[in-house]
Scaffold this motif. Sequence first.
Motif, PDB file in Angstrom:
ATOM      1  N   ALA A 124      39.430  17.568   6.766  1.00 45.65           N
ATOM      2  CA  ALA A 124      39.488  17.501   5.299  1.00 45.65           C
ATOM      3  C   ALA A 124      38.324  16.714   4.710  1.00 45.65           C
ATOM      4  CB  ALA A 124      40.819  16.882   4.869  1.00 45.65           C
ATOM      5  N   GLY A 125      37.397  16.280   5.566  1.00 46.79           N
ATOM      6  CA  GLY A 125      36.183  15.657   5.044  1.00 46.79           C
ATOM      7  C   GLY A 125      36.106  14.155   5.172  1.00 46.79           C
ATOM      8  N   ALA A 126      37.148  13.521   5.718  1.00 45.72           N
ATOM      9  CA  ALA A 126      37.118  12.059   5.861  1.00 45.72           C
ATOM     10  C   ALA A 126      36.238  11.658   7.032  1.00 45.72           C
ATOM     11  CB  ALA A 126      38.535  11.525   6.078  1.00 45.72           C
ATOM     12  N   LEU A 127      35.658  10.477   6.932  1.00 45.60           N
ATOM     13  CA  LEU A 127      35.090   9.818   8.103  1.00 45.60           C
ATOM     14  C   LEU A 127      36.268   9.172   8.812  1.00 45.60           C
ATOM     15  CD1 LEU A 127      32.665   8.753   9.784  1.00 45.60           C
ATOM     16  CD2 LEU A 127      32.611   6.786   8.224  1.00 45.60           C
ATOM     17  N   THR A 128      36.452   9.451  10.105  1.00 50.38           N
ATOM     18  CA  THR A 128      37.644   8.957  10.805  1.00 50.38           C
ATOM     19  C   THR A 128      37.286   7.880  11.821  1.00 50.38           C
ATOM     20  OG1 THR A 128      37.514  10.757  12.424  1.00 50.38           O
ATOM     21  CG2 THR A 128      38.931  11.119  10.508  1.00 50.38           C
ATOM     22  N   LEU A 129      38.096   6.846  11.835  1.00 51.46           N
ATOM     23  CA  LEU A 129      37.939   5.736  12.776  1.00 51.46           C
ATOM     24  C   LEU A 129      39.283   5.482  13.450  1.00 51.46           C
ATOM     25  CD1 LEU A 129      36.733   3.056  13.975  1.00 51.46           C
ATOM     26  CD2 LEU A 129      37.360   1.956  11.798  1.00 51.46           C
ATOM     27  N   ALA A 130      39.276   5.448  14.773  1.00 48.86           N
ATOM     28  CA  ALA A 130      40.486   5.068  15.510  1.00 48.86           C
ATOM     29  C   ALA A 130      40.319   3.645  16.019  1.00 48.86           C
ATOM     30  CB  ALA A 130      40.712   6.018  16.682  1.00 48.86           C
ATOM     31  N   VAL A 131      41.342   2.832  15.869  1.00 52.33           N
ATOM     32  CA  VAL A 131      41.342   1.464  16.374  1.00 52.33           C
ATOM     33  C   VAL A 131      42.499   1.380  17.361  1.00 52.33           C
ATOM     34  CG1 VAL A 131      41.538  -0.971  15.733  1.00 52.33           C
ATOM     35  CG2 VAL A 131      40.405   0.643  14.184  1.00 52.33           C
ATOM     36  N   THR A 132      42.163   1.320  18.636  1.00 47.38           N
ATOM     37  CA  THR A 132      43.204   1.383  19.669  1.00 47.38           C
ATOM     38  C   THR A 132      42.910   0.375  20.777  1.00 47.38           C
ATOM     39  OG1 THR A 132      42.251   2.861  21.347  1.00 47.38           O
ATOM     40  CG2 THR A 132      43.090   3.918  19.360  1.00 47.38           C
ATOM     41  N   ASN A 133      43.905   0.229  21.653  1.00 51.75           N
ATOM     42  CA  ASN A 133      43.705  -0.595  22.839  1.00 51.75           C
ATOM     43  C   ASN A 133      43.431   0.290  24.049  1.00 51.75           C
ATOM     44  OD1 ASN A 133      43.631  -3.176  24.080  1.00 51.75           O
ATOM     45  ND2 ASN A 133      45.721  -2.908  24.851  1.00 51.75           N
ATOM     46  N   ASN A 134      43.087   1.543  23.776  1.00 47.68           N
ATOM     47  CA  ASN A 134      42.876   2.479  24.883  1.00 47.68           C
ATOM     48  C   ASN A 134      41.737   3.447  24.568  1.00 47.68           C
ATOM     49  OD1 ASN A 134      42.961   4.311  26.918  1.00 47.68           O
ATOM     50  ND2 ASN A 134      45.109   4.915  26.608  1.00 47.68           N
ATOM     51  N   PRO A 135      40.532   3.105  25.016  1.00 44.73           N
ATOM     52  CA  PRO A 135      39.363   3.950  24.718  1.00 44.73           C
ATOM     53  C   PRO A 135      39.475   5.334  25.355  1.00 44.73           C
ATOM     54  CG  PRO A 135      38.692   1.875  25.778  1.00 44.73           C
ATOM     55  CD  PRO A 135      40.190   1.923  25.812  1.00 44.73           C
ATOM     56  N   GLN A 136      40.372   5.491  26.331  1.00 45.74           N
ATOM     57  CA  GLN A 136      40.546   6.800  26.994  1.00 45.74           C
ATOM     58  C   GLN A 136      41.572   7.663  26.261  1.00 45.74           C
ATOM     59  OE1 GLN A 136      38.335   6.929  29.281  1.00 45.74           O
ATOM     60  NE2 GLN A 136      38.036   4.704  29.209  1.00 45.74           N
ATOM     61  N   SER A 137      42.139   7.147  25.173  1.00 46.14           N
ATOM     62  CA  SER A 137      43.252   7.865  24.551  1.00 46.14           C
ATOM     63  C   SER A 137      42.777   9.083  23.773  1.00 46.14           C
ATOM     64  CB  SER A 137      44.005   6.922  23.599  1.00 46.14           C
ATOM     65  OG  SER A 137      43.139   6.476  22.570  1.00 46.14           O
ATOM     66  N   ALA A 138      43.699   9.990  23.561  1.00 43.94           N
ATOM     67  CA  ALA A 138      43.410  11.200  22.778  1.00 43.94           C
ATOM     68  C   ALA A 138      42.986  10.825  21.357  1.00 43.94           C
ATOM     69  CB  ALA A 138      44.655  12.084  22.739  1.00 43.94           C
ATOM     70  N   LEU A 139      43.595   9.779  20.813  1.00 43.83           N
ATOM     71  CA  LEU A 139      43.265   9.378  19.446  1.00 43.83           C
ATOM     72  C   LEU A 139      41.823   8.866  19.369  1.00 43.83           C
ATOM     73  CD1 LEU A 139      44.356   9.020  16.549  1.00 43.83           C
ATOM     74  CD2 LEU A 139      45.011   6.682  17.187  1.00 43.83           C
ATOM     75  N   ALA A 140      41.424   8.067  20.359  1.00 44.01           N
ATOM     76  CA  ALA A 140      40.044   7.559  20.389  1.00 44.01           C
ATOM     77  C   ALA A 140      39.057   8.720  20.441  1.00 44.01           C
ATOM     78  CB  ALA A 140      39.856   6.632  21.587  1.00 44.01           C
ATOM     79  N   ALA A 141      39.428   9.763  21.198  1.00 43.41           N
ATOM     80  CA  ALA A 141      38.532  10.919  21.318  1.00 43.41           C
ATOM     81  C   ALA A 141      38.525  11.766  20.052  1.00 43.41           C
ATOM     82  CB  ALA A 141      38.958  11.773  22.514  1.00 43.41           C
ATOM     83  N   ALA A 142      39.642  11.798  19.354  1.00 48.99           N
ATOM     84  CA  ALA A 142      39.769  12.688  18.195  1.00 48.99           C
ATOM     85  C   ALA A 142      39.031  12.159  16.971  1.00 48.99           C
ATOM     86  CB  ALA A 142      41.247  12.884  17.848  1.00 48.99           C
ATOM     87  N   ALA A 143      38.878  10.846  16.891  1.00 49.40           N
ATOM     88  CA  ALA A 143      38.236  10.265  15.710  1.00 49.40           C
ATOM     89  C   ALA A 143      36.727  10.227  15.901  1.00 49.40           C
ATOM     90  CB  ALA A 143      38.771   8.856  15.465  1.00 49.40           C
ATOM     91  N   GLU A 144      36.005  10.241  14.789  1.00 44.42           N
ATOM     92  CA  GLU A 144      34.547  10.226  14.871  1.00 44.42           C
ATOM     93  C   GLU A 144      34.069   8.865  15.404  1.00 44.42           C
ATOM     94  OE1 GLU A 144      33.138  12.080  11.349  1.00 44.42           O
ATOM     95  OE2 GLU A 144      31.061  11.460  11.717  1.00 44.42           O
TER      96      GLU A 144
END
Lengths: 351, 351
Positions: A124-144
């Motif tokens: 939808a056009g957002a710049l995405t940032l994931a903040v996690t304790n797991n750099p291998q996670s799907a969320l870390a990979a999904a965010a820019e």
Amino acid sequence: MTDGQPTAADTPGRLMAAEIAEQPAVFDRILAESLTDVRGVATRIRDAKPRFVVVAGRGTSDHAALYFKYLVEIVLGLPGGLASPSTTTAYGADPDLRDVLWVAVSQSGGSPDLLESTRAAGRAGALTLAVTNNPQSALAAAAELHLDVRAGLERAVAATKTYTATLLTLWLLVDEWSGRHRLDGPALVDAAEQAVHVAGVTQVAGHYRFVDKLVVTGRGYAYPTAREAALKLMETSYLAAHAFSGADLLHGPLAMVDSDRPVLAVVPHGVAGHAMGAVLERLRDRGADLTVVGDAESAGQVPAIVLPRVAEELSPLIEIIPMQRLAHTMAIARHEDPDAPRGLSKVTRTT
Amino acid sequence: MTDGQPTAADTPGRLMAAEIAEQPAVFDRILAESLTDVRGVATRIRDAKPRFVVVAGRGTSDHAALYFKYLVEIVLGLPGGLASPSTTTAYGADPDLRDVLWVAVSQSGGSPDLLESTRAAGRAGALTLAVTNNPQSALAAAAELHLDVRAGLERAVAATKTYTATLLTLWLLVDEWSGRHRLDGPALVDAAEQAVHVAGVTQVAGHYRFVDKLVVTGRGYAYPTAREAALKLMETSYLAAHAFSGADLLHGPLAMVDSDRPVLAVVPHGVAGHAMGAVLERLRDRGADLTVVGDAESAGQVPAIVLPRVAEELSPLIEIIPMQRLAHTMAIARHEDPDAPRGLSKVTRTT
């Protein structure tokens, strides 16, 4: 473990206690290892010039998200909002998110609804940032962009060190993004060390030994602390712990405060504590059983637990530590194991 | 009132009961009188082309604000956020609010912090809209646009008709703003009439007669209902009623659900009800005492209170009505006067 005697490994709450005590060392590690990453992410965000910030998180991460919203509004002067992931995942909303920074907070990086709503935010056009304790996670990979909060493996079900590590990482991001550079690392680590050992926790836990309903309150930066403290008490001791901002408490829920429902108020040094003055006055007028965690000057009374002073923005990283200890101590006193709350597992999969 | 006998005017909860029953008539009045105003405001908003929406409210009005946030995100595709007024009023944040629509919701229009943050939002470049039940209020005057929710004077301390009148006004605004025009007024008023008389409320109140802790849950559009229902129960019966979105419930608070802590689930027809499926399953697995208000098809069980079906967006206007009746009935059964909750007054002045 040959004779059935409890060993160190069997001690209820051992994991949670160790992770609470580990927080100063986690802060040290973040300050030593994260600054380069944080600078890189801050530069990318500054270049994108977002005009609105949306933060998404569930449970404890929702409280970290709320802390970030306060920082963004106060320090950066950008309007912020907390995401309602179901608008995307259940209702298929297709918002226009240009000029939006979308921040997804999740210690595990494994929550399916956060993953799906973060992907949708990127489309939808957002710049995405994931903040996690797991750099291998799907969320870390999904965010820019991704920031690792470097809390180390968290084994207790009740999140403690991942919460404060997330807060510190988010604060560092805002400090870099704003270009202020107000970090005083040694003072922060020292305050955390004091909070791990601060007196009064056992006494408060004793006072609350037979309580089953409790109100926790705070305002401003201390409101996320009130919510997180209530969640810890719910998760580990199964208390009906209600968190309200001091302002919202006066709009209705005050009615249920009586002599059987004590109030735990987070009243740190600074604006948040000062803003609690009128709330504390109303509570005293009602004869509430009031316990203060914070600062004598702000509270107008000697706190049961006196918090070490730090810059107000960083106070939430410190003031939650004795609250975590309180949740742990109360659970043990009630013969519960705070490392294994009933009905919960470490990664919660909501869709 | 010469012999000290209770008269009709003394009956506890008389005002609240009358105002609950009045809601279909209030809907009728809004549909008859508000459309021109709503169209005017919608035109002004469309012309301003806001890209973000920030909504501010306290207590019951915060739940109306949350409902509006869902509408804005799902129907209009704009990112939304709930304001944290203290960032302006306590911390003096000076955000850049160009392209922002700021909506302040307050039945009295008299909350000082909303007034101050709305003025600040206007100075910061936002288009400001006040939604109140008092066109003469300071808040109505302070905002660039105003909508009167036309609930009529509300005398009970616990807000009922002002809540649903606010929801309807906000829905009409979104319907106009989006240009969809999906209003079916007679069906809505008819459903409200059914909700005022729907069976099951007395039975649920009896089941909960000796309960002092309760969890209320719902997802999506039904989440504001869960929060508002919990607030009514707190205000009038002093229950420790906790509201959680179905998703958040699974992230921690589920631990405190046991055989002594019943769960009241709002499961309407539509997406919100469907999304509760996994939550209901987990609750049943844990042996929770589960009471459903809603729709048999969505819930997979016969609800204790069956809601009349309306378009899902409008369902929050209907589903709260039996919850208000439940709060009223429980308060009376506990010998409390829901018209005069202890420690509360009609206008709450938070700064």
